[in-house]
Design a protein around this motif. Structure first.
Motif, PDB file in Angstrom:
ATOM      1  N   GLY A 134       3.914  48.322  -5.343  1.00  0.00           N
ATOM      2  CA  GLY A 134       3.413  49.241  -6.546  1.00  0.00           C
ATOM      3  C   GLY A 134       4.846  49.746  -7.175  1.00  0.00           C
ATOM      4  N   ARG A 135       4.574  50.428  -8.129  1.00  0.00           N
ATOM      5  CA  ARG A 135       5.737  51.377  -8.815  1.00  0.00           C
ATOM      6  C   ARG A 135       6.174  52.314  -8.210  1.00  0.00           C
ATOM      7  N   PHE A 136       7.292  52.761  -8.578  1.00  0.00           N
ATOM      8  CA  PHE A 136       7.979  53.882  -7.570  1.00  0.00           C
ATOM      9  C   PHE A 136       7.349  55.264  -8.176  1.00  0.00           C
ATOM     10  N   VAL A 137       6.522  56.073  -7.597  1.00  0.00           N
ATOM     11  CA  VAL A 137       6.080  57.125  -8.139  1.00  0.00           C
ATOM     12  C   VAL A 137       6.524  58.697  -7.656  1.00  0.00           C
ATOM     13  N   GLY A 138       7.839  58.656  -6.971  1.00  0.00           N
ATOM     14  CA  GLY A 138       8.285  59.642  -6.371  1.00  0.00           C
ATOM     15  C   GLY A 138       7.567  60.544  -5.295  1.00  0.00           C
ATOM     16  N   ILE A 139       7.371  61.687  -5.520  1.00  0.00           N
ATOM     17  CA  ILE A 139       6.761  62.264  -4.159  1.00  0.00           C
ATOM     18  C   ILE A 139       5.084  62.453  -4.755  1.00  0.00           C
ATOM     19  N   ASN A 185      -5.627  41.508 -10.512  1.00  0.00           N
ATOM     20  CA  ASN A 185      -4.384  40.978 -10.329  1.00  0.00           C
ATOM     21  C   ASN A 185      -4.446  39.303 -10.580  1.00  0.00           C
ATOM     22  N   SER A 186      -5.616  38.980 -10.863  1.00  0.00           N
ATOM     23  CA  SER A 186      -5.824  37.436 -11.045  1.00  0.00           C
ATOM     24  C   SER A 186      -5.089  36.908 -12.264  1.00  0.00           C
ATOM     25  N   LYS A 187      -4.421  35.655 -12.308  1.00  0.00           N
ATOM     26  CA  LYS A 187      -3.510  35.145 -13.405  1.00  0.00           C
ATOM     27  C   LYS A 187      -4.755  34.581 -14.368  1.00  0.00           C
ATOM     28  N   VAL A 188      -6.034  34.368 -14.124  1.00  0.00           N
ATOM     29  CA  VAL A 188      -6.666  33.580 -14.867  1.00  0.00           C
ATOM     30  C   VAL A 188      -7.996  34.387 -15.236  1.00  0.00           C
ATOM     31  N   LYS A 189      -7.758  35.896 -15.538  1.00  0.00           N
ATOM     32  CA  LYS A 189      -8.937  36.663 -15.691  1.00  0.00           C
ATOM     33  C   LYS A 189      -9.751  36.302 -17.068  1.00  0.00           C
ATOM     34  N   ASP A 190      -9.248  35.633 -18.041  1.00  0.00           N
ATOM     35  CA  ASP A 190     -10.051  35.257 -19.200  1.00  0.00           C
ATOM     36  C   ASP A 190     -10.990  34.256 -18.947  1.00  0.00           C
ATOM     37  N   ASN A 196      -9.540  42.321   2.181  1.00  0.00           N
ATOM     38  CA  ASN A 196      -8.955  43.440   1.980  1.00  0.00           C
ATOM     39  C   ASN A 196      -7.311  43.271   1.656  1.00  0.00           C
ATOM     40  N   ALA A 197      -6.633  42.621   2.642  1.00  0.00           N
ATOM     41  CA  ALA A 197      -5.282  42.330   2.797  1.00  0.00           C
ATOM     42  C   ALA A 197      -4.951  41.647   1.622  1.00  0.00           C
ATOM     43  N   ALA A 198      -5.720  40.916   1.520  1.00  0.00           N
ATOM     44  CA  ALA A 198      -5.154  39.903  -0.026  1.00  0.00           C
ATOM     45  C   ALA A 198      -5.329  40.620  -1.155  1.00  0.00           C
ATOM     46  N   MET A 199      -6.322  41.335  -1.285  1.00  0.00           N
ATOM     47  CA  MET A 199      -6.601  42.163  -2.676  1.00  0.00           C
ATOM     48  C   MET A 199      -5.426  43.100  -2.783  1.00  0.00           C
ATOM     49  N   LEU A 200      -5.156  43.897  -1.362  1.00  0.00           N
ATOM     50  CA  LEU A 200      -4.173  44.973  -1.566  1.00  0.00           C
ATOM     51  C   LEU A 200      -2.659  44.249  -1.852  1.00  0.00           C
ATOM     52  N   ALA A 201      -2.286  43.164  -1.428  1.00  0.00           N
ATOM     53  CA  ALA A 201      -0.969  42.453  -1.728  1.00  0.00           C
ATOM     54  C   ALA A 201      -0.992  41.913  -2.912  1.00  0.00           C
ATOM     55  N   GLY A 202      -2.141  42.164  -3.978  1.00  0.00           N
ATOM     56  CA  GLY A 202      -1.872  41.530  -5.201  1.00  0.00           C
ATOM     57  C   GLY A 202      -2.374  40.212  -5.336  1.00  0.00           C
ATOM     58  N   LYS A 203      -3.020  39.736  -4.222  1.00  0.00           N
ATOM     59  CA  LYS A 203      -3.251  38.379  -4.272  1.00  0.00           C
ATOM     60  C   LYS A 203      -4.703  38.119  -4.243  1.00  0.00           C
ATOM     61  N   GLY A 204      -5.487  37.160  -3.343  1.00  0.00           N
ATOM     62  CA  GLY A 204      -6.746  37.301  -3.210  1.00  0.00           C
ATOM     63  C   GLY A 204      -7.734  36.413  -4.330  1.00  0.00           C
ATOM     64  N   PRO A 205      -8.967  36.165  -4.232  1.00  0.00           N
ATOM     65  CA  PRO A 205      -9.473  35.212  -5.203  1.00  0.00           C
ATOM     66  C   PRO A 205      -9.674  35.925  -6.534  1.00  0.00           C
ATOM     67  N   ASP A 206      -9.879  35.181  -7.642  1.00  0.00           N
ATOM     68  CA  ASP A 206     -10.049  35.519  -8.796  1.00  0.00           C
ATOM     69  C   ASP A 206     -11.363  36.288  -9.325  1.00  0.00           C
ATOM     70  N   LEU A 207     -12.301  35.920  -8.545  1.00  0.00           N
ATOM     71  CA  LEU A 207     -13.645  36.083  -8.801  1.00  0.00           C
ATOM     72  C   LEU A 207     -14.329  36.487  -7.361  1.00  0.00           C
ATOM     73  N   LEU A 208     -14.963  37.713  -7.132  1.00  0.00           N
ATOM     74  CA  LEU A 208     -15.638  37.872  -5.855  1.00  0.00           C
ATOM     75  C   LEU A 208     -16.980  38.232  -6.088  1.00  0.00           C
ATOM     76  N   ASP A 209     -17.760  37.589  -5.023  1.00  0.00           N
ATOM     77  CA  ASP A 209     -19.002  38.363  -4.780  1.00  0.00           C
ATOM     78  C   ASP A 209     -18.939  39.512  -3.859  1.00  0.00           C
ATOM     79  N   LEU A 210     -19.135  40.599  -4.460  1.00  0.00           N
ATOM     80  CA  LEU A 210     -18.453  41.853  -3.604  1.00  0.00           C
ATOM     81  C   LEU A 210     -19.383  42.234  -2.535  1.00  0.00           C
ATOM     82  N   ARG A 211     -20.459  41.445  -2.143  1.00  0.00           N
ATOM     83  CA  ARG A 211     -21.254  41.881  -0.668  1.00  0.00           C
ATOM     84  C   ARG A 211     -20.316  41.861   0.397  1.00  0.00           C
ATOM     85  N   TYR A 212     -20.698  43.017   1.237  1.00  0.00           N
ATOM     86  CA  TYR A 212     -19.905  43.364   2.489  1.00  0.00           C
ATOM     87  C   TYR A 212     -18.390  43.771   2.222  1.00  0.00           C
ATOM     88  N   LEU A 213     -17.853  43.756   0.767  1.00  0.00           N
ATOM     89  CA  LEU A 213     -16.830  44.403   0.608  1.00  0.00           C
ATOM     90  C   LEU A 213     -16.794  45.616   0.003  1.00  0.00           C
TER      91      LEU A 213
END
Lengths: 470, 279
Positions: free
Chosen positions: B37-42, A353-358, A124-141
């Motif tokens: 993320g982007r700035f979206v104001g209020i 946010n993966s860099k290797v989506k293709d 969760n933390a990695a995904m929210l920060a825009g990092k994380g794995p490129d491909l995920l098995d979503l079990r438990y997530l």
């Protein structure tokens, strides 16, 4: 002089606190960076030469690295990754697993729970920060939450835009099961079918006729009453719970509401309608199932709820509940399409946010075509799995409670029907979710006769609206 | 110079664990999507205010403070006044009122749960008396129970503070007043209440802040989705956290902080005014 001493003393104190702080941070940091430490790399020998420090999408040699994360180690993923790497020398695939040590039945449960917690928190933390794995098995997530925050790639447009992807190769209904208005954010490699195993011989003996391919819950109740009235081999038509596991009274509520979710919860306009007469009616109907003996809470009935996880599991379930048994489709709600209900398994998503989506998409397609987990989504793999079982000839069911089980012969005719059930897969079950938990938790008071159906319905509505309005 | 050096450690700790995270959260509340993320104001704030559950949570929290705090102060003042005069077993009574403060909440909550359950002790008693049972935790009664729990938990602390305030009022004021012929009630209104006001401000402030903290008890008592009357702001934030909704979480936290700051600064101003007035 005195003042100087004071200043020196306080500077020393600050340095000390800071040191303590940073020290503290580095030790507790192991929890924060569980992303690296908590995850065990897939066998180093089988994955590529990518060393653990190398996190970049492309290394110096221009090789692309796809990081594929899954909680449970999976032999099939390993093999697919190895084969894919061999065919695509410019790609390397790194498997990350959430499980920290090999699973064992005794005492492994606790460790697994804490591993799951660590796995979800760090992912969760990695995904929210825009990092994380490129491909995920979503079990438990929390796939729904990822989807809502646009953390997963929309695969709908990928499928539409890719000429090499042919939907006809897969069980189309199952494939579209994850489809929502905003797109599709994961694809399953496998699925399970839920239905009932019935004692065909005993049912034939009662002379009751029904069409399980089209029956609604009302039809099922009628059939159930007839079966009970025939006073045949069993007292009840169906027993709550699944397989050998006897469920509580909430089993049917959960199961039926899961099948009719859209009828009571409108996800798009965020409205629940549990306070409608329809829901109170449903509760009463379920209660009458128990009162009339259609549903039993112990022993056995003509039907047993089962989930079919694989072709082998299908035959084992049929075999386990009698000599002459058959698989029956589960009843459905009036306004829904008839057909087998299914659940998707091994759902794979691509990090937005993966860099290797293709490359990740290409590998995901490869996984769909080259893995055979449970009931495979790919029709050809599905057919292969059935053929393989036929060639194998016998099945030795897993032993239960150290009771040694005898191998039995594969029934080819039964197996051929399984493909038909898979083709008829029509309704995706959604057994998880807060609203369902609320429904299951609050209906008990009604079934034990402590509250009226209307009171329970009002309470569920009250809480469900809080969830939906968040 | 030396002042800053001495303040340093606590300032650093405060910034590191409270101020900096809050400022970061404040920034996040104006962006969209995931972290950074982007700035979206209020936008997040309008979303938040459109959420019926947030409005309900805010309303419940305000209602709880509006009912709980006056009740708590009234009751603890009564107790303090009673225990300030010679009384049988006085010190024992004082100690017993302090006990809830030291008992861990989690252990008490279980007892409360059993007591107020649909099939619990209280309903069994009602049944024996021939009355209809009440679903205490799943109806509007639930707020009352949490108010009772809040008072039970905090009454000892407030009472001690008020007792200290009472004892700092010089005895000769009362003697003079009674010589002049002032009655009990008159003395209470014009001496006790007036000289207790500075303590009262403090008690009021602490009680309000404690009323925001009642989430812990509520959460342990009724879980993350209680009956909607019990759904507090922190429930909302807690649930948003688990849904990875950083935006709504931080926006809600910011709004709550703004409310608390406005309220406390108003109180502090009033106290200053009062002090200037009495001097």
């Amino acid at each position: 002089m005195n003042k100087m001493g004071l200043i020196l003393l306080s500077v020393a104190l600050i340095v000390l606190t800071l040191a303590a702080c940073s020290n503290n941070r580095s030790t507790s940091g192991s929890g924060d960076t569980a992303e690296e430490t908590g995850l065990v790399n897939g066998q180093p020998g089988t994955t590529t030469g990518a060393n653990p420090g190398e996190e970049e999408a492309t290394s110096s040699s221009g090789k692309k690295t796809i990081i594929f994360s899954s909680f449970w180690p999976n032999e099939q993923y390993e093999q697919a990754a190895k084969a894919y790497e061999a065919a695509h020398p410019d790609i390397s695939i790194k498997l990350q697993y959430g499980l920290s040590e090999e699973y064992s039945d005794d005492g492994g449960g606790k460790q697994t729970d804490s591993d799951i917690e660590k796995f979800t928190a760090s992912t969760n933390a990695a995904m929210l920060a825009g990092k994380g794995p490129d491909l995920l098995d979503l079990r438990y997530l929390a796939a729904d939450d990822y989807e809502r925050h646009h953390l997963l790639e929309d695969l709908q447009s990928r499928m539409a835009g890719d000429k090499t992807f042919n939907k006809m190769n897969y069980f189309a209904n199952v494939l579209d099961g994850g489809n929502s208005e905003t797109g599709q954010f994961s694809l399953p490699l496998s699925f399970s079918l839920s239905g009932m195993v019935g004692d065909k011989a005993a049912i034939a003996a009662t002379g009751v006729k029904f069409d399980d391919r089209a029956w609604t819950w009302d039809d099922f109740m009628t059939t159930g009453r007839e079966l009970v009235a025939a006073k045949g081999k069993y007292d009840a038509a169906v027993v709550s719970g699944e397989g050998y596991q006897v469920g509580g009274t909430d089993y049917f509520v959960r199961s039926i509401v899961a099948d009719n979710y859209g009828r009571f919860v409108d996800e798009t306009s965020r409205k629940a309608s549990f306070d409608s007469p329809a829901f109170a009616g449903l509760l009463k109907q379920i209660k009458s199932m128990y009162n009339d003996g259609v549903a039993g809470s112990n022993g056995r009935g003509y039907f047993i709820n089962v989930s079919i996880l694989s072709p082998e599991d299908y035959l084992t379930s049929l075999h386990a509940f009698g000599d002459e048994t058959a698989f029956y489709v589960k009843p459905h709600a009036d306004e829904e399409a008839a057909g087998t209900s299914f659940e998707t398994r091994a759902d794979i998503g691509i990090n937005a946010n993966s860099k290797v989506k293709d490359a990740a998409w290409d590998f995901l397609k490869y996984l769909m075509d080259h893995t055979s987990i449970g009931l495979p989504i790919n029709k050809e793999r599905f057919h292969d799995a059935i053929q393989l079982l036929k060639e194998q000839g016998t099945i030795t069911p897993p032993s239960i409670d150290s009771q040694h089980s005898k191998p039995f012969n594969v029934d080819g005719a039964q197996l051929d029907q399984l493909e038909g059930f898979a083709d008829a897969a029509a309704r995706k079950r959604n057994e998880s979710g807060k609203v369902l938990d609320i429904v299951a938790a609050n209906t008990d008071a009604f079934f034990t006769g402590q509250k009226s159906a209307e009171d329970v319905a009002r309470l569920i509505q009250n809480k469900a609206m809080t969830v939906l309005n968040e | 110079m030396a002042v800053w050096l001495f303040l340093g450690p606590s300032l650093i700790g405060f910034s590191l664990f409270y101020l900096i995270p809050f400022v970061l959260g404040f920034y996040e509340s104006f962006t969209d999507g995931a972290l950074g993320g982007r700035f979206v104001g209020i936008n997040n704030y309008t979303d938040l205010l459109h959420s019926a559950s947030f409005r309900k949570a805010a309303g419940n929290t305000m209602l709880f403070t509006a009912i709980g705090v006056p009740l708590l102060i009234g009751l603890s003042l009564t107790l303090a006044v009673l225990l300030n005069r010679p009384l049988f077993l006085r010190s024992w009574l004082r100690t017993s009122f302090m006990l809830p403060l030291v008992v861990p909440v989690a252990s008490v909550v279980t007892v409360w749960q059993i007591f107020f359950d649909w099939n619990g002790t209280l309903n069994a008693w009602l049944n024996e008396l021939g009355l209809a049972r009440v679903d205490w935790m799943q109806s509007n009664w639930s707020m009352t129970i949490v108010v009772v729990m809040y008072i039970w938990k905090n009454i000892g602390y407030d009472m001690i503070l008020l007792l200290a305030g009472l004892q700092s009022i010089p005895k000769d004021y009362y003697e003079t007043a009674s010589l002049e012929g002032a009655g009990r009630f008159h003395q209470f209104r014009h001496i006790t209440l007036v000289y207790l006001t500075p303590t009262m401000f403090f008690v009021l402030l602490i009680s309000i802040i404690n009323s925001f903290k009642v989430f812990r008890e509520t959460y342990l008592l009724a879980g993350d989705y209680p009956y909607d009357r019990l759904y507090m702001l922190q429930h909302y934030m807690n649930n948003m956290f688990f849904e990875l909704d950083v935006q709504k979480l931080t926006a809600a936290a910011t709004l709550m902080v703004v409310c608390i700051v406005v309220m406390t600064s108003g109180l502090l101003r009033a106290e200053r005014k009062f002090r200037e007035y009495t001097e």
